[in-house]
Design a protein around this motif. Structure first.
Motif, PDB file in Angstrom:
ATOM      1  N   LEU A  29       0.853  -1.258   0.056  1.00  0.00           N
ATOM      2  CA  LEU A  29      -0.066   0.214  -0.028  1.00  0.00           C
ATOM      3  C   LEU A  29       0.869   1.204  -0.021  1.00  0.00           C
ATOM      4  N   ARG A  30       2.056   1.138   0.877  1.00  0.00           N
ATOM      5  CA  ARG A  30       2.889   2.380   0.727  1.00  0.00           C
ATOM      6  C   ARG A  30       3.730   2.582  -0.563  1.00  0.00           C
ATOM      7  N   GLN A  31       3.874   1.444  -1.296  1.00  0.00           N
ATOM      8  CA  GLN A  31       4.504   1.687  -2.621  1.00  0.00           C
ATOM      9  C   GLN A  31       3.474   2.104  -3.548  1.00  0.00           C
ATOM     10  N   ALA A  32       2.232   1.819  -3.690  1.00  0.00           N
ATOM     11  CA  ALA A  32       1.166   2.264  -4.348  1.00  0.00           C
ATOM     12  C   ALA A  32       0.876   3.698  -4.258  1.00  0.00           C
ATOM     13  N   PHE A  33       0.846   4.109  -2.741  1.00  0.00           N
ATOM     14  CA  PHE A  33       0.696   5.571  -2.389  1.00  0.00           C
ATOM     15  C   PHE A  33       1.764   6.427  -2.961  1.00  0.00           C
ATOM     16  N   ASP A  34       3.216   5.780  -2.925  1.00  0.00           N
ATOM     17  CA  ASP A  34       4.002   6.689  -3.213  1.00  0.00           C
ATOM     18  C   ASP A  34       4.058   6.974  -4.562  1.00  0.00           C
ATOM     19  N   LYS A  35       3.785   5.894  -5.581  1.00  0.00           N
ATOM     20  CA  LYS A  35       3.939   6.099  -6.908  1.00  0.00           C
ATOM     21  C   LYS A  35       2.678   7.066  -7.602  1.00  0.00           C
ATOM     22  N   TYR A  36       1.481   6.769  -6.887  1.00  0.00           N
ATOM     23  CA  TYR A  36       0.558   7.587  -7.333  1.00  0.00           C
ATOM     24  C   TYR A  36       0.633   8.882  -6.875  1.00  0.00           C
ATOM     25  N   GLU A  94       6.513  15.905   3.043  1.00  0.00           N
ATOM     26  CA  GLU A  94       5.810  14.527   2.991  1.00  0.00           C
ATOM     27  C   GLU A  94       5.080  14.452   2.023  1.00  0.00           C
ATOM     28  N   LEU A  95       4.999  13.036   1.158  1.00  0.00           N
ATOM     29  CA  LEU A  95       4.099  12.835   0.052  1.00  0.00           C
ATOM     30  C   LEU A  95       2.660  13.013   0.444  1.00  0.00           C
ATOM     31  N   ARG A  96       1.832  13.791  -0.519  1.00  0.00           N
ATOM     32  CA  ARG A  96       0.308  13.492  -0.317  1.00  0.00           C
ATOM     33  C   ARG A  96      -0.275  13.241  -1.369  1.00  0.00           C
ATOM     34  N   ILE A  97      -1.306  12.757  -1.453  1.00  0.00           N
ATOM     35  CA  ILE A  97      -2.131  12.316  -2.662  1.00  0.00           C
ATOM     36  C   ILE A  97      -3.494  13.067  -2.789  1.00  0.00           C
ATOM     37  N   GLY A  98      -3.843  13.671  -3.884  1.00  0.00           N
ATOM     38  CA  GLY A  98      -5.192  14.327  -4.000  1.00  0.00           C
ATOM     39  C   GLY A  98      -6.114  13.501  -4.581  1.00  0.00           C
ATOM     40  N   SER A  99      -7.299  13.995  -4.854  1.00  0.00           N
ATOM     41  CA  SER A  99      -8.192  13.205  -5.289  1.00  0.00           C
ATOM     42  C   SER A  99      -8.197  12.536  -6.675  1.00  0.00           C
ATOM     43  N   GLY A 100      -7.452  13.397  -7.460  1.00  0.00           N
ATOM     44  CA  GLY A 100      -7.038  12.988  -8.854  1.00  0.00           C
ATOM     45  C   GLY A 100      -6.301  11.800  -8.764  1.00  0.00           C
ATOM     46  N   GLY A 101      -5.264  11.611  -7.941  1.00  0.00           N
ATOM     47  CA  GLY A 101      -4.321  10.403  -7.918  1.00  0.00           C
ATOM     48  C   GLY A 101      -5.187   9.220  -7.480  1.00  0.00           C
TER      49      GLY A 101
END
Length: 189
Positions: free
Chosen positions: A16-23, A38-45
């Motif tokens: 899950l961490r790897q997928a989170f990092d990639k997206y 730190e890495l953050r993911i938005g709704s588009g990702g």
């Protein structure tokens, strides 16, 4: 037997961490990534991840996913800061990894499936796909239009040797209007 389940749990978590990092890195420049500590993911990702993992369908649509994203962000921003619970500042629209895990729990609840089923689909995914990404329609035409040897006069100055546009510096002559006398335009003569 318990050690086996914890090791499989940690591999699922690392997946899950790897997928989170990639997206969360997908489609961002180095400068954008350097802006945050730190890495953050938005709704588009998140939308892209769910589509790539085949988690969106006719029953769980992208609209329902947007509703789940809004619900989880609402809980994370309005709740009081408690020990051990992630709290986001008001107006936050992106998730860090802990908040993303809460979103995965919410998605599993909305779909009526187990948390592990969502995680396994995410772990099976290899990362952001480039299907349906716009490509250059006709590379020959683009190459011909950016080839500076074909242009004459000032148009030749619009592109560098590699065919990249120079922007304003290739189109406008900047005049130095500094000087002691108002309207003087010939500095250092």
């Amino acid at each position: 037997m318990a050690a086996k389940s914890s090791s499989s749990s940690s591999s699922v978590s690392s997946g899950l961490r790897q997928a989170f990092d990639k997206y969360s890195k997908f489609g961002k420049t180095q400068a954008q990534l350097a802006d945050h500590n730190e890495l953050r993911i938005g709704s588009g990702g998140i939308q892209k991840m769910m589509k790539d993992c085949s988690l969106l369908n006719s029953k769980y649509t992208s609209q329902l996913l947007d509703n789940d994203i809004a619900r989880v962000l609402g809980k994370l921003t309005t709740g009081a800061a408690e020990a051990g619970v992630t709290h986001y500042p008001k107006g936050t629209k992106t998730f860090e990894i802990k908040g993303f895990k809460l979103l995965i729990d919410r998605i599993a609840e909305s779909k009526g499936v187990g948390h592990d089923e969502i995680l396994s689909k995410i772990n099976q995914n290899e990362g952001p796909s480039l299907t349906n990404v716009t490509e250059t329609a006709n590379k020959d035409i683009t190459h011909r239009m950016t080839d500076t040897s074909q242009y004459t006069g000032t148009h030749k100055e619009r592109f560098d040797e590699e065919g990249h546009g120079k922007g304003k510096e290739g189109r406008a002559d900047e005049v130095n209007t500094t000087g002691y006398v108002h309207g003087f335009k010939g500095g250092n003569q």
